[in-house]
Design a protein around this motif. Structure first.
Motif, PDB file in Angstrom:
ATOM      1  N   TYR A  89       0.837  -0.935  -0.021  1.00 25.64           N
ATOM      2  CA  TYR A  89      -0.028   0.001  -0.141  1.00 25.64           C
ATOM      3  C   TYR A  89       0.786   1.212   0.111  1.00 25.64           C
ATOM      4  O   TYR A  89       1.828   1.379   0.909  1.00 25.64           O
ATOM      5  CB  TYR A  89      -0.762   0.113   1.141  1.00 25.64           C
ATOM      6  CG  TYR A  89      -1.715  -1.316   1.220  1.00 25.64           C
ATOM      7  CD1 TYR A  89      -3.221  -0.918   1.006  1.00 25.64           C
ATOM      8  CD2 TYR A  89      -1.346  -2.497   1.816  1.00 25.64           C
ATOM      9  CE1 TYR A  89      -4.135  -1.984   1.038  1.00 25.64           C
ATOM     10  CE2 TYR A  89      -2.345  -3.479   1.700  1.00 25.64           C
ATOM     11  CZ  TYR A  89      -3.599  -3.221   1.256  1.00 25.64           C
ATOM     12  OH  TYR A  89      -4.433  -4.449   1.522  1.00 25.64           O
ATOM     13  N   ARG A  90       0.866   1.858  -1.181  1.00 28.59           N
ATOM     14  CA  ARG A  90       1.580   3.405  -1.101  1.00 28.59           C
ATOM     15  C   ARG A  90       0.450   4.420  -0.782  1.00 28.59           C
ATOM     16  O   ARG A  90      -0.382   4.498  -1.578  1.00 28.59           O
ATOM     17  CB  ARG A  90       2.217   3.208  -2.610  1.00 28.59           C
ATOM     18  CG  ARG A  90       3.116   2.276  -2.557  1.00 28.59           C
ATOM     19  CD  ARG A  90       4.021   2.657  -4.002  1.00 28.59           C
ATOM     20  NE  ARG A  90       4.733   1.429  -4.402  1.00 28.59           N
ATOM     21  CZ  ARG A  90       5.651   0.754  -4.018  1.00 28.59           C
ATOM     22  NH1 ARG A  90       6.052   1.402  -2.887  1.00 28.59           N
ATOM     23  NH2 ARG A  90       6.081  -0.334  -4.462  1.00 28.59           N
ATOM     24  N   LEU A  91       1.205   5.431  -0.009  1.00 31.34           N
ATOM     25  CA  LEU A  91       0.139   6.512   0.407  1.00 31.34           C
ATOM     26  C   LEU A  91      -0.086   7.368  -0.815  1.00 31.34           C
ATOM     27  O   LEU A  91       0.574   7.676  -1.665  1.00 31.34           O
ATOM     28  CB  LEU A  91       0.853   7.366   1.531  1.00 31.34           C
ATOM     29  CG  LEU A  91       0.205   8.087   2.167  1.00 31.34           C
ATOM     30  CD1 LEU A  91      -0.925   7.342   3.330  1.00 31.34           C
ATOM     31  CD2 LEU A  91       1.114   9.003   3.307  1.00 31.34           C
ATOM     32  N   PHE A  92      -1.245   7.669  -0.883  1.00 29.93           N
ATOM     33  CA  PHE A  92      -1.891   8.462  -1.769  1.00 29.93           C
ATOM     34  C   PHE A  92      -2.383   9.916  -1.619  1.00 29.93           C
ATOM     35  O   PHE A  92      -3.000   9.812  -0.673  1.00 29.93           O
ATOM     36  CB  PHE A  92      -3.107   7.842  -2.618  1.00 29.93           C
ATOM     37  CG  PHE A  92      -3.655   8.393  -3.736  1.00 29.93           C
ATOM     38  CD1 PHE A  92      -2.989   8.465  -5.148  1.00 29.93           C
ATOM     39  CD2 PHE A  92      -4.826   9.027  -3.884  1.00 29.93           C
ATOM     40  CE1 PHE A  92      -3.453   8.884  -6.041  1.00 29.93           C
ATOM     41  CE2 PHE A  92      -5.550   9.739  -4.818  1.00 29.93           C
ATOM     42  CZ  PHE A  92      -5.005   9.532  -5.998  1.00 29.93           C
ATOM     43  N   TYR A  93      -1.982  10.841  -2.317  1.00 33.76           N
ATOM     44  CA  TYR A  93      -2.364  12.223  -2.092  1.00 33.76           C
ATOM     45  C   TYR A  93      -3.268  12.596  -3.062  1.00 33.76           C
ATOM     46  O   TYR A  93      -3.396  12.375  -4.130  1.00 33.76           O
ATOM     47  CB  TYR A  93      -1.012  13.138  -2.004  1.00 33.76           C
ATOM     48  CG  TYR A  93      -0.104  12.660  -0.990  1.00 33.76           C
ATOM     49  CD1 TYR A  93       0.120  12.954   0.190  1.00 33.76           C
ATOM     50  CD2 TYR A  93       1.085  11.762  -1.329  1.00 33.76           C
ATOM     51  CE1 TYR A  93       0.896  12.664   1.226  1.00 33.76           C
ATOM     52  CE2 TYR A  93       1.971  11.379  -0.310  1.00 33.76           C
ATOM     53  CZ  TYR A  93       1.874  11.678   0.811  1.00 33.76           C
ATOM     54  OH  TYR A  93       2.876  11.485   1.893  1.00 33.76           O
ATOM     55  N   GLY A  94      -4.131  13.640  -2.661  1.00 30.41           N
ATOM     56  CA  GLY A  94      -5.155  13.917  -3.384  1.00 30.41           C
ATOM     57  C   GLY A  94      -6.539  13.428  -3.304  1.00 30.41           C
ATOM     58  O   GLY A  94      -6.676  12.441  -2.376  1.00 30.41           O
ATOM     59  N   GLU A  95      -7.514  13.493  -4.150  1.00 31.14           N
ATOM     60  CA  GLU A  95      -8.847  12.895  -4.099  1.00 31.14           C
ATOM     61  C   GLU A  95      -8.743  11.360  -4.803  1.00 31.14           C
ATOM     62  O   GLU A  95      -8.326  11.521  -5.910  1.00 31.14           O
ATOM     63  CB  GLU A  95      -9.789  13.920  -4.600  1.00 31.14           C
ATOM     64  CG  GLU A  95     -11.311  13.426  -4.291  1.00 31.14           C
ATOM     65  CD  GLU A  95     -12.105  14.373  -4.962  1.00 31.14           C
ATOM     66  OE1 GLU A  95     -13.166  13.963  -5.173  1.00 31.14           O
ATOM     67  OE2 GLU A  95     -11.944  15.586  -4.976  1.00 31.14           O
ATOM     68  N   ILE A  96      -9.441  10.460  -4.025  1.00 32.16           N
ATOM     69  CA  ILE A  96      -9.354   9.261  -4.758  1.00 32.16           C
ATOM     70  C   ILE A  96     -10.444   9.209  -5.802  1.00 32.16           C
ATOM     71  O   ILE A  96     -11.513   9.667  -5.507  1.00 32.16           O
ATOM     72  CB  ILE A  96      -9.787   8.170  -3.438  1.00 32.16           C
ATOM     73  CG1 ILE A  96      -8.775   8.104  -2.527  1.00 32.16           C
ATOM     74  CG2 ILE A  96     -10.176   6.688  -3.925  1.00 32.16           C
ATOM     75  CD1 ILE A  96      -8.965   7.060  -1.372  1.00 32.16           C
ATOM     76  N   PRO A  97     -10.084   8.833  -6.944  1.00 32.91           N
ATOM     77  CA  PRO A  97     -11.123   8.769  -7.989  1.00 32.91           C
ATOM     78  C   PRO A  97     -12.209   8.215  -7.805  1.00 32.91           C
ATOM     79  O   PRO A  97     -12.547   7.080  -7.196  1.00 32.91           O
ATOM     80  CB  PRO A  97     -10.320   8.289  -8.960  1.00 32.91           C
ATOM     81  CG  PRO A  97      -8.779   8.170  -8.741  1.00 32.91           C
ATOM     82  CD  PRO A  97      -8.830   8.195  -7.226  1.00 32.91           C
TER      83      PRO A  97
END
Length: 154
Positions: free
Chosen positions: A83-91
């Motif tokens: 799991y890689r940290l995601f920035y911004g809004e999840i689609p």
């Protein structure tokens, strides 16, 4: 029986050498509702790109790794994935092949404590979790986790 003290001495010396070669030091231990959370600093990694990282271990079932360019998570439940940290809004339209997972309460607790540790170590070049909304899931072992491999941080 003559060799017993010699065997004990050899065992102690080998154990000492192995423990010193890991370059991993415990920073903080915390009891939570999710289990015991341990924060470690690892230095002198063999990887050319990363010379140091912070590893967070939650009750032998979840690992977080903090690097200068990102934050990873591995779970014992889903060993095949990272799991890689995601920035911004999840689609919202999940028609792509990329899977996402929102941050849990455990994630928020661990990552907020990691901010304090990064500040205390003055590691300003490390990636922070502010602005992250979830994790992007990447499958690493397509044919299953290797049978004899040890579950450890990625």
């Amino acid at each position: 029986m003559k060799n017993k003290p010699l065997k004990i001495l050899i065992f102690v010396v080998i154990a000492f050498l192995v423990s010193c070669s890991t370059n991993k030091g415990l920073i903080k231990r915390q009891k939570t509702d999710f289990g015991t959370v341990k924060y470690y600093v690892q230095t002198d990694l063999n990887n050319e790109e990363y010379k140091k990282r912070i590893v967070i271990k939650v009750s032998d079932s979840v690992y977080y790794s903090l690097y200068s360019n990102g934050i990873n998570k591995r779970t014992k439940k889903d060993k095949n994935s990272v799991y890689r940290l995601f920035y911004g809004e999840i689609p919202k339209d999940l028609d792509s092949q990329i899977a996402y997972k929102k941050l849990s309460e455990l994630d928020k607790l661990v990552l907020s404590n990691s901010e304090k540790i990064l500040d205390s170590l003055k590691w300003n070049n490390f990636k922070r979790w502010k602005g992250a909304t979830g994790f992007e899931i990447e499958v690493v072992y397509y044919h299953g986790f290797p049978k004899n491999a040890k579950f450890e941080p990625y």
